[in-house]
Design a protein around this motif. Structure first.
Motif, PDB file in Angstrom:
ATOM      1  N   LEU A   4       0.920  -1.526  -0.131  1.00 52.42           N
ATOM      2  CA  LEU A   4      -0.379  -0.045   0.357  1.00 52.42           C
ATOM      3  C   LEU A   4       0.535   1.254  -0.022  1.00 52.42           C
ATOM      4  CD1 LEU A   4      -2.401   1.093   0.074  1.00 52.42           C
ATOM      5  CD2 LEU A   4      -2.460   1.057   2.186  1.00 52.42           C
ATOM      6  N   LYS A  19       0.823   4.985  -2.238  1.00 55.71           N
ATOM      7  CA  LYS A  19       0.938   5.904  -1.829  1.00 55.71           C
ATOM      8  C   LYS A  19       2.164   6.490  -2.659  1.00 55.71           C
ATOM      9  CE  LYS A  19      -2.070   4.697   2.228  1.00 55.71           C
ATOM     10  NZ  LYS A  19      -2.130   4.821   3.648  1.00 55.71           N
ATOM     11  N   LEU A  79      -7.755   4.346  -4.714  1.00 53.72           N
ATOM     12  CA  LEU A  79      -7.447   5.399  -3.255  1.00 53.72           C
ATOM     13  C   LEU A  79      -8.327   6.054  -3.303  1.00 53.72           C
ATOM     14  CD1 LEU A  79      -3.342   5.691  -2.874  1.00 53.72           C
ATOM     15  CD2 LEU A  79      -5.217   4.444  -2.421  1.00 53.72           C
ATOM     16  N   SER A  83      -4.580  -4.658  -4.770  1.00 53.57           N
ATOM     17  CA  SER A  83      -3.787  -4.414  -3.715  1.00 53.57           C
ATOM     18  C   SER A  83      -4.531  -3.828  -2.590  1.00 53.57           C
ATOM     19  CB  SER A  83      -2.362  -4.669  -4.335  1.00 53.57           C
ATOM     20  OG  SER A  83      -2.146  -5.833  -5.283  1.00 53.57           O
ATOM     21  N   ALA A  84      -4.622  -2.648  -3.589  1.00 56.37           N
ATOM     22  CA  ALA A  84      -4.802  -1.432  -2.294  1.00 56.37           C
ATOM     23  C   ALA A  84      -6.271  -1.096  -1.287  1.00 56.37           C
ATOM     24  CB  ALA A  84      -4.708  -0.009  -3.576  1.00 56.37           C
ATOM     25  N   GLN A 114      -5.768  -3.781   0.945  1.00 60.13           N
ATOM     26  CA  GLN A 114      -5.355  -3.441   1.983  1.00 60.13           C
ATOM     27  C   GLN A 114      -5.911  -2.442   2.914  1.00 60.13           C
ATOM     28  OE1 GLN A 114      -0.642  -3.035   1.490  1.00 60.13           O
ATOM     29  NE2 GLN A 114      -1.757  -3.726  -0.299  1.00 60.13           N
ATOM     30  N   ILE A 115      -6.905  -1.943   2.318  1.00 56.46           N
ATOM     31  CA  ILE A 115      -7.818  -0.684   2.976  1.00 56.46           C
ATOM     32  C   ILE A 115      -8.864  -1.048   3.573  1.00 56.46           C
ATOM     33  CG2 ILE A 115      -8.843   1.702   2.602  1.00 56.46           C
ATOM     34  CD1 ILE A 115      -7.276   1.978   0.444  1.00 56.46           C
TER      35      ILE A 115
END
Length: 402
Positions: A4, A8, A160, A187-188, A191-192
């Motif tokens: 992550l 970012k 995101l 993936s993002a 994980q969020i």
């Protein structure tokens, strides 16, 4: 999966050049499918597709000595424009190898951003093979369109933005070609919020990743054929496959008629123009390929809008047929005066509008004294078409629906 923090960091880089595309509620689509649908409009991105994110992040991440030598890529169009734009930003040379059948609009887009175009191969995979060879000859850095962690991290920035706008999304629906977009997004998202369901959509004519996902091992296709040229990838990447296996909940497929119907729906009802690859998520919703246990908040990625204008007429035609707003018939009748008039009277009684008609008495399969009439009709939906067929049966006509 892609870390992550790496995604970012990519967001910080790509924010220098990208347009933060709308993630907008779609009321008409929501009502039609019975869920709360939001559309991530990457068709409005600067280069017309999401690919700019991954390409820019990759080139920005290269060491200066590698970057200044120049970059090379293989692409059916959208990655090509992303690489060319990014190379132009850094004032470095770029060569883009594209399949020979690439739409002119995408070739022109690359040239406008300063990229040198080389046409080679019948599909992406053949163009890729040539590009890798050319990269070695030129000493340029090869920018892979999907099987690269920096590229995938760049694509993950879309998730995101989606979750900043609607933090409580239940589902994210993403097109799949090579798998870089969904690998970054999944993936993002996972994980969020690990509870988010990520669903991939492939074209039926390019099934490799879906077959791999369902079988549990890497599978390649013998060939690809689909109007969704942006996801027409023949072979499965082991790199993206492993990430997809870990992070994606399901993969469904849609055929070309369903894709065309979705393009037409988005044009007419959402006032949004997308290419075939960009429409597959909406196609999956419209044709009930994804099962929801209850109404959910669903984000759909419209991955690109670089549609070939020469194909729009064909796509609209397919969309009208799929949505039962157009009907094509071949009717056999007796070849004598008044026969055609009687047929058109029956169609008039059914309030069907004739938009095209052809008359053939020379077909060798016809009985002597018969003729085939090919008719295209504007209709008002499935019930109207069934009524037309009943009227023809009642009047003893032999006919087939094309």
């Amino acid at each position: 999966m892609i870390n992550l923090e790496k995604i970012k960091e990519a967001k910080t880089r790509v924010n220098k050049v990208i347009y933060k595309t709308p993630f907008a509620y779609a009321p008409t689509l929501s009502q039609k499918v019975g869920n709360e649908i939001y559309l991530k409009k990457e068709n409005l991105q600067i280069t017309g597709a999401f690919k700019l994110r991954g390409a820019f992040n990759k080139i920005a991440s290269l060491p200066e000595e590698k970057r200044k030598k120049g970059v090379i890529a293989a692409s059916a169009g959208n990655h090509a424009q992303g690489v060319a734009f990014s190379a132009n930003y850094f004032n470095i040379p770029s060569i883009i190898v594209m399949p020979e059948a690439t739409p002119l609009t995408k070739v022109s887009g690359v040239k406008e951003y300063g990229g040198e175009v080389v046409l080679a191969g019948n599909n992406y995979d053949e163009a890729y093979e040539y590009a890798v060879k050319l990269a070695k000859e030129k000493g340029y850095e090869f920018i892979h369109p999907f099987a690269d962690f920096d590229v995938m991290a760049g694509q993950g920035t879309i998730a995101l933005e989606m979750l900043e706008r609607v933090p409580d999304l239940d589902y994210i629906i993403v097109p799949i070609g090579g798998g870089g977009l969904i690998s970054g997004i999944a993936s993002a998202a996972k994980q969020i919020n690990p509870k988010i369901k990520v669903i991939g959509v492939t074209a039926a004519g390019a099934p490799a990743m879906r077959l791999s996902f369902l079988s549990g091992s890497v599978q390649d296709s013998a060939f690809v054929k689909t109007i969704a040229d942006g996801i027409a990838v023949r072979d499965t990447s082991p790199i993206t496959y492993e990430i997809i296996k870990e992070t994606v909940d399901d993969i469904v497929e849609v055929d070309d008629e369903e894709i065309a119907n979705a393009i037409l729906f988005l044009m007419e009802r959402q006032k949004v123009v997308v290419e075939g690859a960009g429409a597959v998520g909406v196609a999956a919703l419209l044709h009930h390929k994804i099962k929801f246990s209850a109404p959910k908040k669903v984000g759909v990625v419209l991955s690109g809008g670089n549609i070939d204008v020469t194909m729009i007429n064909l796509i609209i035609e397919k969309g009208l047929l799929k949505s039962h707003r157009k009907m094509k018939l071949i009717v056999t009748l007796v070849d004598k005066p008044g026969s055609l008039m009687r047929l058109t009277e029956i169609l008039t009684e059914q309030k069907a509008n004739i938009v095209q008609i052809g008359y053939d008495r020379t077909d060798l399969n016809l009985a002597i004294g018969d003729a085939n009439v090919t008719i295209a009709l504007e209709t008002r939906g499935l019930e109207h078409q069934e009524a037309i067929k009943r009227a023809l049966h009642k009047n003893k006509y032999k006919f087939v629906v094309e």
